[in-house]
Design an enzyme around this catalytic site. Structure first.
Site, short mmCIF file in Angstrom:
data_model
loop_
_atom_site.label_atom_id
_atom_site.label_comp_id
_atom_site.label_asym_id
_atom_site.label_seq_id
_atom_site.Cartn_x
_atom_site.Cartn_y
_atom_site.Cartn_z
N ASP A 19 0.87 -1.18 0.00
CA ASP A 19 0.00 0.00 0.00
C ASP A 19 0.90 1.23 0.00
OD1 ASP A 19 -2.38 1.57 0.22
OD2 ASP A 19 -2.04 1.81 2.36
N SER A 20 0.29 2.38 -0.12
CA SER A 20 1.08 3.62 -0.05
C SER A 20 1.48 3.92 1.40
CB SER A 20 0.25 4.79 -0.58
OG SER A 20 -0.87 4.98 0.26
N CYS A 82 -4.37 -1.55 -1.96
CA CYS A 82 -4.50 -0.11 -2.19
C CYS A 82 -5.43 0.07 -3.38
CB CYS A 82 -3.11 0.45 -2.49
SG CYS A 82 -3.14 2.19 -2.98
N GLU A 161 -3.01 8.91 8.30
CA GLU A 161 -1.55 8.78 8.39
C GLU A 161 -0.98 9.66 9.51
OE1 GLU A 161 0.79 6.89 6.72
OE2 GLU A 161 -0.60 5.89 5.36
N CYS A 193 -11.04 2.77 -0.07
CA CYS A 193 -9.64 3.12 0.22
C CYS A 193 -9.30 2.33 1.47
CB CYS A 193 -9.50 4.62 0.47
SG CYS A 193 -7.84 5.08 1.04
N HIS A 195 -7.32 2.84 3.72
CA HIS A 195 -7.13 3.66 4.92
C HIS A 195 -8.45 3.89 5.67
CE1 HIS A 195 -3.21 4.68 3.20
NE2 HIS A 195 -2.91 5.36 4.29
N1 DGL Z 1 -4.82 3.09 0.89
C1 DGL Z 1 -4.84 3.62 -0.39
C2 DGL Z 1 -6.05 3.30 -1.19
O1 DGL Z 1 -6.67 2.30 -0.90
C3 DGL Z 1 -3.98 4.76 -0.76
C4 DGL Z 1 -4.39 6.12 -0.45
C5 DGL Z 1 -3.41 7.15 -0.95
O2 DGL Z 1 -2.21 6.93 -0.84
O3 DGL Z 1 -3.86 8.19 -1.46
O4 DGL Z 1 -6.40 3.99 -2.11
#
Ligand code: DGL
Length: 283
Positions: A19-20, A82, A161, A193, A195
Site C-alpha cells: 500500500d502507499s 491499495c 496517516e 480506500c 485507509h
Molecule cells: N490506501 C490507499 C487506497 O486504498 C492509498 C491512499 C493514498 O495513498 O492516497 O487507495
C-alpha cells in the site's frame, strides 16, 4: 523438482501486501485473522504517499518498484491492498509478475452486492480511485440498475496517516464529504480506500447507523485463502511460527505507531530505499 517439493517450498513463502502507507494493514489484519500460520511481508510506500492525487503512470511505476523488492523477499502471492494502485492498473501488475496478484476493487464490489438491499450504493475513495470509475464499472457490470453515488475524500488519508481522526476538524471534513451521499438515500457505503476502515467509527457516526459500511478486507482474505488452498501453496500448521515483517520507504515511527494500534501488538518497521533496495546502515 516434483509437484510436492514445489508446494513445500511455496508453503514457506510469505504473502506480500503493499500500500502507499498504513491503509493496507487493515487487509493484513483480516489476512492474519483468517490465515494465522501464514507469514506476511508488508511494504508501505510512506515516503511517496498519498497515491490518490498522482497520475496512474506514476503510481504504476511505484508499485512495480515495491513488487521488485517483495519478490526478492520470496513471496508466493501479492495483495495490492491499495485501491488507488489497483485502479491505476491491476492488469499491468499481473502481467509484470509471475505470482497471483489480487486487487481490492473486485472484492469490495462483491461484498457490496451482497450487503445492499435497496441497490443504492455510495462509494468513497481517493481522487485517483474515484476518477478511474473502476468501482462504478464493476458494480454496473454486475447490475445495470444500481443507483451509485461516488465521492472523493482526499483529506481522509492524511488524517489517518497523521493520527488526526479524533479531532473536530476530522469530523467537519467527514460531514462535508459524506452528507451529500446520505441525502441520496444510500443503504451501503463502500470504503474504497484501505485507509478508511481506520476511520470506521467516525464515518459510521457521520452517516448514521442505518448505512452499512463495506470494507473489502474480509473478502480479500477469503480470496487469498482460496487461492492458496487451491494451488497447494497454503502453509500447513507444522511449519513453525509465521513471521510478519514490515517495510516502509519513509520514516518508520509514525507507521509503527498507527500500525501497532491497529494490529493491537507492537510492530517494528524497517526503512528501505526502494530505488536501490539497500537497507540503511544502522539496520
Ligand atoms: N490506501 C490507499 C487506497 O486504498 C492509498 C491512499 C493514498 O495513498 O492516497 O487507495
Amino acid at each position: 523438482m516434483d509437484n510436492t517439493e514445489e508446494q513445500l517450498i511455496n508453503a514457506h513463502k510469505a504473502i506480500g501486501v503493499i500500500d502507499s502507507g498504513v491503509g493496507g494493514l487493515t487487509v493484513v489484519k483480516e489476512i492474519s485473522k483468517r490465515l494465522p500460520h501464514e507469514s506476511i511481508i508488508y511494504f508501505g510506500d510512506t515516503a511517496r504517499m498519498p497515491y490518490g492525487p498522482r497520475s496512474y503512470a506514476e503510481v504504476r511505476g511505484f508499485v512495480l518498484e515495491m513488487i521488485d523488492f517483495l519478490q526478492l523477499q520470496e513471496i508466493k502471492i501479492l495483495v495490492v491492498a491499495c485501491n488507488s494502485a489497483t485502479a491505476a492498473g491491476l492488469s499491468y501488475y499481473q502481467q509484470a509478475c509471475e505470482l497471483p496478484v489480487l486487487g481490492v476493487i473486485e472484492p469490495g464490489v462483491r461484498a457490496a452486492l451482497v450487503q445492499s438491499n435497496s441497490g443504492r450504493i455510495g462509494v468513497i475513495g481517493t481522487v485517483g480511485t474515484i476518477n478511474s470509475s473502476e468501482y462504478v464499472k464493476a458494480l454496473r457490470s454486475n447490475n445495470g440498475s444500481l443507483h451509485i453515488v461516488t465521492q472523493a475524500c482526499p483529506l481522509f488519508v492524511l488524517l489517518v496517516e497523521n493520527n488526526l481522526i479524533a479531532t473536530p476538524e476530522a469530523k467537519k471534513v467527514a460531514h462535508e464529504y459524506l452528507d451529500p451521499l446520505v441525502s441520496e438515500n444510500i443503504d451501503s457505503l463502500i470504503l474504497g480506500c484501505t485507509h478508511y476502515p481506520l476511520m470506521t467509527d467516525l464515518i459510521q457516526e457521520v452517516v448514521g447507523p442505518s448505512i452499512k459500511l463495506i470494507n473489502s478486507a474480509e473478502e480479500i482474505a477469503a480470496e487469498v485463502e482460496s487461492i492458496l488452498n487451491n494451488s497447494g501453496m497454503a502453509n500447513p500448521f507444522e511449519y513453525g511460527e509465521p513471521r510478519h515483517r514490515f517495510f516502509v520507504s519513509g520514516s518508520p515511527e509514525p507507521f509503527e505507531e498507527v500500525g501497532s494500534k491497529l494490529l493491537q501488538r507492537e510492530i517494528k518497521a524497517y526503512q528501505v530505499h526502494l530505488r536501490n533496495f539497500t537497507l540503511p546502515a544502522n539496520d
